[in-house]
Design an enzyme around this catalytic site. Structure first.
Site, PDB file in Angstrom:
ATOM      1  CG  ASP A 247      -2.031  -1.097   1.139  1.00 10.84           C
ATOM      2  OD1 ASP A 247      -2.169  -1.889   0.186  1.00 10.84           O
ATOM      3  OD2 ASP A 247      -2.896  -0.890   2.118  1.00 10.84           O
ATOM      4  CG  HIS A 399       2.311  -0.103   5.023  1.00 11.50           C
ATOM      5  ND1 HIS A 399       1.776  -0.974   5.883  1.00 11.50           N
ATOM      6  CD2 HIS A 399       1.267   0.651   4.814  1.00 11.50           C
ATOM      7  CE1 HIS A 399       0.469  -0.765   5.928  1.00 11.50           C
ATOM      8  NE2 HIS A 399       0.055   0.289   4.966  1.00 11.50           N
TER       9      HIS A 399
END
Length: 431
Positions: A247, A399
């Site tokens: 993400d 991430h």
């Protein structure tokens, strides 16, 4: 031998001797023994392309068995840079002997026509078509871009595949033609959703999951059967496959490009859930991801909590968060976006799931993640948690803002491959 036979033999012998003498005289004559001679080397007429190199084979002068070629005087009006017929004259000046060669300078080379990238265009219905441009250069006339004729049959009011034809001719009649394909697509931002979703619960939920123990498939905030009703998933296939998902919304510090390099070197494809502005601002990187087979998925425009927009008043804003991202992706890559979605921060509601399904999307949560937002997470820590909780069909949420994930990625991939696992993107989950 009879007298008659002797006469015949003598006649034949005489004829042969006469021929030999004639040949000797001719040879001596043309060799310049008696008369000075000058002869062309090569053809009397030559054809050469304009602006090319011309090799002059010259001429040869002889007299009394001696070579006087170095005394030949050459005169020429040849202009290799202009079409026409020219003459080169070679003179054996001492004896006023000369020969000539005709040079025909011609232009048979077609102009070079270059279409500026992209070669093929995707545009949106009722939008504006902007031609990327072109350039035409001729080997004789130079830049003839202003001579390019453009035939545009694109109908911007109707979706379909069309073409633009470019034709250029030089003054010698040489022609070059090229075409550019133009696909007129429906504009995603024109999508309208009829709001009829009040029967679906809009209670906001944070996604959570139970960490896998002993590498077993795990449970989470909602079970698989409930999610499947809305084309949503948090687990992949129950086989030795891992789905790496990342993400990214445009953090100031990110290792996303370094991670992509590691994936590419290991021939691993991953899914990147990206916001609209990141896609727009990182166009070259987006195209590189696509080229290497990665999946770029929709993570909204502004990273809003989507359940807050899942109501009749804000439904257009909800839809725009999705469709503006789709449109930007198409503008950047020239390809339609695969309809794969992840809610920002995993915040969802049953109603928001249903709206995403109405928009044709599959929604993906995850079965493994850890607190990887901090910049100081080490590669060892990242590697340990990824290895401790892997399981069949695991969807990893990672991430790129975390350097530890980058540092652990190569080692993790290699170890999972040793264990017989493969890696895949998520779009076919649930098919």
């Amino acid at each position: 031998m009879s007298k008659r036979c002797k006469i015949v033999v003598y006649s034949i012998a005489g004829a042969i001797i006469a021929m030999i003498i004639a040949l000797l005289i001719k040879l001596l004559f043309f060799s310049g023994l008696f008369i000075p001679q000058i002869t062309l080397n090569g053809n009397k007429t030559e054809t050469v392309e304009v602006n090319s190199k011309f090799h002059d084979e010259g001429a040869e002068a002889r007299f009394r068995f001696q070579d006087y070629s170095d005394q030949i005087i050459k005169k020429s009006n040849l202009n290799i840079h202009k079409t026409g017929t020219y003459t080169i004259t070679y003179t054996f000046d001492k004896y006023d002997k000369s020969v000539s060669r005709a040079i025909q300078v011609v232009d048979t080379t077609a102009p070079k026509l270059k279409l500026k990238e992209p070669m093929n265009l995707r545009v949106f219905e009722n939008g504006t078509l902007q031609d990327p441009g072109y350039q035409a250069v001729d080997n004789y006339e130079g830049d003839i871009t202003d001579k390019v004729m453009v035939k545009n049959d694109v109908d911007m009011e109707h979706t379909g595949t069309y073409k633009i034809t470019y034709t250029v001719s030089d003054s010698s009649g040489n022609v070059t033609k090229k075409t550019r394909k133009v696909e007129v697509c429906a504009d995603p931002t024109k999508t309208k959703v009829y709001y009829n979703f009040d029967d679906y619960d809009n209670k906001a939920e944070e996604w959570w999951f139970n960490k896998s123990t002993k590498h077993q498939r795990t449970t989470a905030a909602r079970d698989e059967a409930f999610l499947a009703k809305y084309d949503a998933y948090y687990l992949g296939k129950d086989e030795k496959v891992i789905y790496l998902t990342f993400d990214e919304g445009g953090n100031d510090i990110t290792y996303i490009k370094e991670i992509a390099d590691v994936l590419n070197k290991n021939d691993v494809k991953a899914t990147f859930f990206l916001t609209r502005n990141y896609i727009k601002n990182e166009a070259p990187f987006m195209n590189d991801l696509v080229k290497h087979g990665h999946l770029i998925a929709n993570h909204t425009w502004h990273h809003y909590d989507m359940p807050l927009l899942a109501n009749s008043k804000d439904i257009d804003k909800f839809v725009r968060e999705i469709t503006e991202t789709e449109k930007t992706y198409m503008e950047v890559t020239g390809k339609p976006m695969v309809k794969v979605f992840r809610f920002p921060k995993g915040g969802m509601s049953e109603r928001s799931l249903r709206i995403m399904q109405e928009l044709g999307y599959k929604t993906f949560f995850w079965s493994h993640a850890y607190y990887d937002f901090a910049e100081d997470v080490s590669g060892d820590e990242s590697y340990k948690t990824m290895m401790d909780h892997y399981h069949n069909g695991a969807i990893y949420l990672l991430h790129p803002s975390n350097k530890g994930n980058y540092e652990a990625m190569d080692k993790f991939i290699k170890e999972m491959k040793k264990l017989g696992y493969r890696f895949d993107t998520v779009e076919h989950v649930g098919d």
